[in-house]
Each structure stands twice: as C-alpha cells, then as structure tokens.
Write an enzyme that holds these catalytic residues in place. Sequence first.
Site, short mmCIF file in Angstrom:
data_model
loop_
_atom_site.label_atom_id
_atom_site.label_comp_id
_atom_site.label_asym_id
_atom_site.label_seq_id
_atom_site.Cartn_x
_atom_site.Cartn_y
_atom_site.Cartn_z
CE LYS A 28 -3.92 -0.47 2.30
NZ LYS A 28 -4.37 -0.91 3.62
NE ARG A 98 -5.45 3.32 3.52
CZ ARG A 98 -5.20 3.76 2.52
NH1 ARG A 98 -4.78 4.86 1.77
NH2 ARG A 98 -5.97 3.07 1.60
N GLY A 107 -8.53 -6.73 3.88
CA GLY A 107 -9.35 -7.04 5.25
C GLY A 107 -8.32 -7.52 6.24
CG MET A 109 -2.89 -6.21 7.83
SD MET A 109 -2.06 -7.20 9.03
CE MET A 109 -1.16 -6.10 9.93
NE ARG A 342 -5.64 -4.53 -3.07
CZ ARG A 342 -6.17 -4.36 -1.75
NH1 ARG A 342 -5.52 -4.18 -0.75
NH2 ARG A 342 -7.43 -4.77 -1.64
CG HIS A 458 -13.96 -10.03 3.69
ND1 HIS A 458 -14.55 -11.52 4.36
CD2 HIS A 458 -12.67 -10.12 4.20
CE1 HIS A 458 -13.33 -12.04 4.80
NE2 HIS A 458 -12.33 -11.10 4.71
CB SER A 766 10.74 -43.78 -13.01
OG SER A 766 9.57 -42.76 -12.53
CB CYS A 833 6.28 -42.22 -11.72
SG CYS A 833 7.01 -43.60 -10.93
CE1 TYR A 852 8.78 -39.91 -16.45
CE2 TYR A 852 10.71 -40.16 -17.68
CZ TYR A 852 9.70 -40.58 -17.13
OH TYR A 852 9.92 -41.92 -16.81
P1 ADP Z 1 -7.98 -2.17 3.33
O1 ADP Z 1 -6.32 -2.81 3.06
O2 ADP Z 1 -8.69 -3.08 4.08
O3 ADP Z 1 -8.42 -2.08 1.96
P2 ADP Z 1 -7.40 0.37 3.74
O4 ADP Z 1 -6.00 1.01 4.38
O5 ADP Z 1 -7.13 0.65 2.17
O6 ADP Z 1 -7.78 -1.06 4.15
O7 ADP Z 1 -8.58 1.42 4.16
C1 ADP Z 1 -9.99 1.23 4.16
C2 ADP Z 1 -10.62 2.12 3.63
O8 ADP Z 1 -10.47 3.36 4.18
C3 ADP Z 1 -10.16 2.47 2.11
O9 ADP Z 1 -10.98 1.87 0.98
C4 ADP Z 1 -10.37 3.93 2.02
O10 ADP Z 1 -11.58 4.20 1.16
C5 ADP Z 1 -10.72 4.44 3.55
N1 ADP Z 1 -9.59 5.50 3.91
C6 ADP Z 1 -8.11 4.97 3.75
N2 ADP Z 1 -7.46 6.02 4.04
C7 ADP Z 1 -8.41 7.26 3.72
C8 ADP Z 1 -7.86 8.73 3.64
N3 ADP Z 1 -6.84 9.03 3.90
N4 ADP Z 1 -9.01 9.35 3.54
C9 ADP Z 1 -10.26 8.89 3.29
N5 ADP Z 1 -10.50 7.58 3.34
C10 ADP Z 1 -9.52 6.70 3.40
MG MG Z 2 -7.84 -0.55 0.94
MG MG Z 3 -8.19 -2.98 6.28
#
Ligand code: ADP
Ligand code: MG
Ligand code: MG
Length: 884
Positions: A28, A98, A107, A109, A342, A458, A766, A833, A852
Amino acid sequence: MSKKKYVYYFGDGKADGTGKMKDLLGGKGAGLANMVNLKFPVPSGFTITTEACNTYFASKKKYPGGMWDQVLANLKKVEKSMGAKLGDPKNPLLLSVRSGSKFSMPGMMDTVLNLGLNDTTLKALTAKTGNERFALDTYRRLITMFGSTVMGVDRMVFEKVLEAMKKKKGVEEDTDLNVDDLRVLVDKFKVIYRKETGKSFPKDPLQQLKLAINAVFDSWFGDRAVTYRNLNNIAHDLGTGVNVQAMVFGNMGENSGTGVGFTRDPSTGKKKFFAEYLIDAQGEDVVAGIRTPLHINEMKKKVPKAYKELDRIYNKLEKHYKDMQDIEFTVQEGKLYMLQTRVGKRTGAAALKIAIDMVKEGLIDKKEAVMRIDPDQLEQLMHPRIDPNFKYSALAQGLPASPGAAVGKVVFSAQDAEKAASKGEDVILVRPETSPEDIGGMDAAQGILTARGGMTSHAAVVARGMGKCCVAGCTALNIEEKKKSFWVGSTTVKEGDTITLNGTTGEVIIGTVPLVQPEMTGNFNTILKWADEFREMGIRANADTPADARAALKFGAEGIGLVRTEHMFFEGDRIKAFREMILSDDEAGRRKALKKILPMQRSDFAAIFKVMNGKPVTIRLLDPPLHEFLPKTDAELREIARELGVSFKKIKARNTALHEFNPMLGHRGCRLAITYPEIYEMQVQAIIEAACQVAKKGVKAIPEIMIPLIADVKEFTILNEMTVRIATAIEKKNKIKIPYDVGTMIEIARAAFLAHEIAPEADFYSFGTNDLTQTLFGLSRDDAGRFLPYYIEQGIFEVDPFISIDKKGVGALMRLAIDSSRKIKKNMKMGICGEQLDPDSVEFCDEIGLTYVSGSPYRLPVARLAAAQATLKKKGKKKAGSMA
Ligand code: ADP
Ligand code: MG
Ligand code: MG
C-alpha cells in the site's frame, strides 16, 4: 542517535514502489508513493517501514530508536502541505492510519479513519465545514473504528446501537439520520467505549495516533492475519508498514463519495472498468459490505469531472504497472483523491484473459504472460459448473461474485462449516456478510453465500482468491442466525438443507443440481501452448487404462510415466486367475494360472499402445504385496481349491502362510520376481507381444519396462537379463524390432545411495517418491494420518511429504542419486512418478535435472505451467548472475 530511516514521506526520494522499496514500504505504501511520483492527487502522508515493525516485535514492542521523532517530523510536513494541524482547536487535521504489507491481504489488517477528533476539534470541524452533520458522522465513525480495531471492542456493540437508532427513526440508511440523531449516537458511543474499555475515549490526538500505530503493528500477529498467511503461504517475518495519511472525506454530502474498482473485470478479465461507488460515505462502508454499492455510472452522473479524472488515472496506472489494478478512491465535494492502487486479485479465467490480451496490446511479452498465471489458478478452470442442459428455477438472485458452482448443506457460521467439513461433508456457508474471522470457514466450505455486500466485498474478494464459488449481496435472503435458517418469500431453508450456488450467474437454487466438468477454453490452451514453448522438462501422465491415456493426451502428456499393471488384475475374472496363481504351491500351477492372464494383459497393453502411438509408455511390472490379492472369505477360498483341484484345508493354510506383518516392506516388487520369475516373464511376454501385434497395424509402440523396488543392482541385473531374453525371442519370432527400454524405479533409500552402480546397467530411472518418502522417513502413508497433521501444524514438517516433495531429505537423496548417475551416464533418462505434482515439486524436479515428471492427468496443465515457470525463473536468475 540512530540515523536509520524508518519513515518515508509519500514520494520521498526513490520510493517508487518497486523491488526492495516495496518490501520496505509494503504494497500500500509503495503504491501511494508511486502515485505521488506519477503526480496523481493523493492526500499527503508517510509510511513507517516494515523494518520498524519487525524491530518493534524484536524489542518487546518498543519503537526502534528515532522512529517516533521521524513520525513527528513527517507529521509536520503533512500539516504544512494540508494547511491544517493535528489537534488544532481552529483548523484540525484528521488522519487515517492504515496497514500494508508486501502482499495484499484484503481486510486482514486494521485501518483507523478520522483520527484526531475530540470534543474540541469536533467543534472546529463543524465550524470549518459548516456541516455539523458531517462532523458528527465522522466522530461516530472514529469512536467505532478506534474502539473496535485499536481497543478490541466488538464492532457489533456499536452497530447494534446504530441499527436501533435507524429502526426507531424508521430509516434505511445511515445517511438518513439527522444532526440530533448523530449527536445522541456520539454520546452513546462514548459511553459504550468507556464501559467496554474501562477508559474514556482518548482526547489527545497524538496519543490516538500512537495507539493506532501500535494496533497496526500488533495486527500483524493477530489471529486473522496469521491464518490468512498460513493459507496463502506468506512468510510471517515480512512485517507490515503503517501508512499515516491526511483524511479526505467522502461523507460530505451528495457531491462526495467513495469507491473501489478494478481496471478490468476481475471475474472474466474483460477490458472494461469494473467499479462501484457509494454516495456520501467513507471507504470502509464499501469494503465491509455494510451498504450495497451502486454502479460506477452513478458517479459519472453525480460528479462528472471527478469521474473523467478517474478514467484518465486508471488507464495510466494500468499502463504504468502493465497489469490490472485494484484501486480505491474518494471524492470530496467533487474533487477526486486516489487512496490505493495494487495489482488486482482475479479469477483463473480472468488471469488468462488479461495476460493474453496484454500480450496482444503489446504491454507484456509471452514469457511475462506465462509467468503471471498462478498454476493453482489454472485448477479453478477445471472446476465444475452447473450442467448447462439442466433446467432449474432459482430461489433467489444475488451477485455473481466468484464463478463456478457448488452444492452443499447449509451452515450459518464459520465454525459450523469447519466442523462439518472435518467430517467430510460438503457445506455452503451462508452469512449476512463475511468478515476476516470467517476465513477458516470459507476455506472449509464448497461455496459462500452472503445477503449483503457487493462484488468487492470481503466475501467476494476472498472467494475469488480461493477459487471458490460465491454469491454475494443476495438481498432477498432473510437470515435468522439464531434459528439457523433463512427464508425467501414463503420458502424456509434450515441448517442441513442442501442448496446449489451458481457463482457464474449469482443464482441460489434449492436442492442438488448436477454439475459438469468444464471444457478447457481457448485461453487455457493458448497459455499452455506458450508454456510448452518455454518448458524444458518433459510431462507425462500416470495412466492405467486407454481412457486414462486419452485424458492424458488431452491434457498434454508426452508419454505415460507409469502404468500400474496390478490394477489390471482386479477386474472381473482376472482376480480369480491371479488368486489361483498365488495360491498354487508349485511353478506348474502358477504357470497354468498365468497363461489365463496373459491374453488379457496383452490386449490391455495393445490398447494403451494404440492410444499413445509413437509416445513412450512406461510399464511397471507387478509391484504390490501379494496379500492385497488374497481372498477374504472362505467361499472364495473354496472356489479356488476346486479350480486348482486341491483341498480347501491346504488352500486355507497357504493363504494363512502368505500373511505378512509389514507387507509394504515385505514380499513385493522385484522380490516377487526373484522368487517367482514366471510372473514377470508373463508380463514381459504380454508387453512385447502387444507391441508386435500393434506394430503390424502400423502403430508405433515404445515400451519402457520398469522394475520396481530394487535395493541392489544384482536384482536388476538378473531381471534385466530375463527381460531381454524373452523380448529377443519374441522379436525374432515376429521378425520385428521393438524399441523397448528396461529401467528401474528408485524408491528404496539404498538404491538411491547406490544409484551410480545401477546407472550403467539400466536404460532409465524413475523416482517412486511415494515409497522413497515412506522408506526414508520410516513412516507408512496409510498409518501416518494419526500424527502427520500435528507435525504439519506444529511446523515439525514444513509440508506433508506425500503432497509436496520433502526437498530437504527426499529431495537431497534424489539429487545425490541423479548427480552420481549423471557422472557416469550424462544423458540418462530420469523421471518421477509419485503423485507430488504441485508447482513447488515440479520446480524442484526441474532444478535437480529430471528429464520428465509424471502424475495424474488432471494435474498436467498445472505441471506444464509450473515447469515453464521453473525454466523461465532459472534463465532469469542466470541472466541476472552474468550481469552482476
Ligand atoms: P484495506 O487494506 O482493508 O483496503 P485501507 O487501508 O485501504 O484498508 O482502508 C480502508 C478504506 O478506508 C479505504 O477503502 C479508503 O476508502 C478509506 N481510507 C483510507 N485512508 C483514507 C484517507 N486518507 N481518506 C479517506 N479515506 C481513507
Ligand atoms: Mg484498501
Ligand atoms: Mg483494512
């Protein structure tokens, strides 16, 4: 003081999101930094490195020296860039915290949004925006997220109060609540927070930040994250980065919103923007599936300028990364902000289509396309789907979140799914929505059905990753979790009832619908054809019948690596003749019985040769212990006694005498032929006669006669001489030369150590890795079930050695055998085998130089791809080495 850099400002220096920087910043953080470098609108922020996370754990959860100071220094930069200050009573800055590790773990973390609010900054936010509703909505979100992710309060405690409020007000959506409602909610949430945590909600924004950073670090070793990594073979020592970023607000009214999208369709791979949007919402609403999102066209209508900008950006991102991207964005009062990019997860079908399309578009080359396909994903395409000729009517319609089909009994919790699956039952997991705690149950279920959430919820994302059928957002479902049932209209479905899911259409069907195996599509074959161009190792199949052989050819076999002749003895009358043979007490009796079997074996071999015309067929002479063929009942024994013209008593005694305490290490394989040569003599005769017979019809048979269970070269020499003597006689009689080879299996540890003594005598080897594993580990595959799972769980054995080759032990021995033999016979044909044909084992076989691999026909597509990838990786490494 330590000068080590633990914190990178987005876009700092060379934080361009490739190679080492990705390891350090996490996926990220690297993506955000890269988007800043590409000059896309990204709210300012910084990343605390994965190294800081690892040091934190190594030093009993203390921050590495200098890290916090670097955080504060970078925070200053963010404040400057945003023109607002964290905790400022007039102009407060809010932050998101984040997680983000090297591999995307959807989802898994924890994320905390809206950090920095307290009663004072709340007022300032209201004054600054002139939007009290927004400020209060943001505050209640912070208390919920902070309470649940940082302090571990059950999110449902907050959600329940919110639901009750909506019910009381008679409204459907959060957005329908007004200022007064939200004020009450915030107060209630603060009370919940105090009650659940024993502390009041922290007022100090810096303390909030610190606690949130700790929570992200700690979540790396949270149960869900650990489970996810175990399921996906991700190392536990990578650590997570922490991204601290200025908030932008999608919950500021109709001109604001938030969305997620894929630059191509992650289900089919079609080149079209595949995104969803929620008006007046924050990102977590989409991801958690709390509200069902709208089609991206709604964004186009509401905020056309922001949409146009998004369109430009996602196209550029795809060109930059040369791969399909999974993006997250937010619109604040008409202005677009990018929050994530990503490489997107996709189904097997989509992976193929995208890779092939991108070759056509000139973005990547064929090699890259072959490298991009996860061999396990190919398997998805071989998954069953609903019989297209079967007519059914659906009970309900949800979203086609992950294709394929699944039939199973309904369960309503992840635990129940795991319990039922451990008893071997097929289940469908039905949930209002799934959350990361459900991972284990989702893995155990045949399919997943949810009532809420969109194509990017999710449930949908995880199911696609698992290659598992999923129907999401089936709003017609009224789930009563406590009663373990759901109803749709007048139909009630209870726990244990069977349903069928069609993940390709989104339909839910009552009862069992017949499934069919899928056809391999054009894309499937295209990628495999490309893989074959790069692959160096040969691919064969284990096949015992003409039907198996035809399947093997269909899946790309270049020969048969193992025909097990004993399977041929079980059919119909053959077993009787065979029993007569083993229960006779003299050679004459045995020869008489074998004569009955000879024509049957001959026609079996002829049929396989015909199918494999021109391709080698490795036939293993009789291998299993005789006891496997012995009659189990007195009635059967009586019949044999009659047939042989001896007394029942005598036969019974002989039957008892053949009993062995440890049959797998007993009288089997070549040991049978050393004592009763007539058995192998008959088999060799059948093989060579069959080859001559088909040769007369223009079919080219290439038999490779394989002698099992050799422990010493002398066994091989004796049986090889016998084979050649019989073969030569038949060739002479028929005046035909058969291009046959005689070789052996390496499956006893001693033979592997002495392979260099056998090599000069044998045409080929083999590796029988099943027996080699058994004899080297000293464990019996049939009895290992009682303890092997514990060994895997406790990490004593890294993998089940019967599923994937144990490289450390069995693999080392194979390498020794190969190297010592190749010194004598450089180009000796050597294969394997066993049934271990997983990508890891295939790559290993390529590395140690096998000619093989051979395994079940249905595993061949995976093996072909894995073999090509092994070659390409090896060449990539060599090239990198020669440049260094
Ligand atoms: P995940 O890895 O579970 O996708 P994220 O870190 O991407 O978690 O956060 C989940 C949501 O929070 C993102 O989809 C985003 O829309 C929102 N979010 C994260 N950072 C910001 C930010 N700086 N401003 C507004 N929304 C945010
Ligand atoms: Mg995200
Ligand atoms: Mg998350």
